[in-house]
Design a protein around this motif. Structure first.
Motif, short mmCIF file in Angstrom:
data_model
loop_
_atom_site.label_atom_id
_atom_site.label_comp_id
_atom_site.label_asym_id
_atom_site.label_seq_id
_atom_site.Cartn_x
_atom_site.Cartn_y
_atom_site.Cartn_z
N PRO A 1 0.81 -1.23 0.00
CA PRO A 1 0.00 0.00 0.00
C PRO A 1 0.85 1.28 0.00
N LYS A 2 0.22 2.38 -0.38
CA LYS A 2 0.95 3.65 -0.54
C LYS A 2 1.37 4.29 0.78
N ASP A 3 0.75 3.94 1.88
CA ASP A 3 1.08 4.58 3.15
C ASP A 3 2.29 3.95 3.84
N VAL A 4 2.95 3.00 3.21
CA VAL A 4 4.11 2.32 3.79
C VAL A 4 5.37 2.77 3.05
N VAL A 5 6.41 3.09 3.81
CA VAL A 5 7.70 3.45 3.22
C VAL A 5 8.58 2.21 3.21
N ILE A 6 9.17 1.91 2.05
CA ILE A 6 9.98 0.71 1.88
C ILE A 6 11.45 1.11 1.98
N VAL A 7 12.19 0.38 2.82
CA VAL A 7 13.62 0.63 2.97
C VAL A 7 14.36 -0.64 2.57
N GLU A 8 15.20 -0.53 1.54
CA GLU A 8 16.00 -1.67 1.12
C GLU A 8 17.34 -1.61 1.83
N LYS A 9 17.72 -2.72 2.42
CA LYS A 9 19.00 -2.79 3.09
C LYS A 9 19.89 -3.76 2.33
N THR A 10 21.15 -3.38 2.17
CA THR A 10 22.09 -4.28 1.51
C THR A 10 22.71 -5.19 2.56
N LYS B 1 25.06 -9.75 -0.91
CA LYS B 1 24.69 -8.95 -2.09
C LYS B 1 25.87 -8.05 -2.50
N PHE B 2 26.51 -7.44 -1.53
CA PHE B 2 27.67 -6.58 -1.80
C PHE B 2 28.80 -7.39 -2.43
N LEU B 3 29.07 -8.57 -1.89
CA LEU B 3 30.14 -9.43 -2.40
C LEU B 3 29.86 -9.86 -3.84
N VAL B 4 28.61 -10.20 -4.12
CA VAL B 4 28.24 -10.61 -5.48
C VAL B 4 28.43 -9.44 -6.45
#
Length: 100
Positions: free
Chosen positions: A32-41, A45-48
């Motif tokens: 939904p639009k009222d949720v803020v999504i935060v992607e964490k590395t 993932k960094f090594l790849v």
């Protein structure tokens, strides 16, 4: 006053970029639009990503070096003759190997 405007423009661009990124993530995960999504590395993932970058760079350097060697061997007559001779030997070996 010029610095103030530049900083204001940068902040507006950052907000617009953030808004686009959030929209993509909401569509991707159907949130939904009222949720803020935060992607964490994470470390994996960094090594790849780093390993992929190193491999791409190494392949590009190898291709460049092989291209330079090929051009140099075609430009100079002595190396050109040797290259043609080696090519003929390789073709003969391939024919013997395949059985033609």
């Amino acid at each position: 006053m010029g610095k103030f405007r530049k900083e204001l423009v940068r902040e507006v661009k950052r907000e617009e970029e953030n808004r686009k990124k959030q929209k993509k993530l909401r569509e991707k995960f159907d949130i939904p639009k009222d949720v803020v999504i935060v992607e964490k590395t994470n470390t994996f993932k960094f090594l790849v990503n780093v390993t992929g970058g190193v491999i791409k760079t190494a392949v590009l350097i190898i291709i460049f070096l092989l291209t330079v060697i090929g051009i140099v061997s075609l430009v100079f007559p002595v190396s050109r003759n040797e290259l043609i001779h080696q090519f003929m030997i390789t073709m003969k070996e391939l024919r013997n190997f395949i059985g033609i």
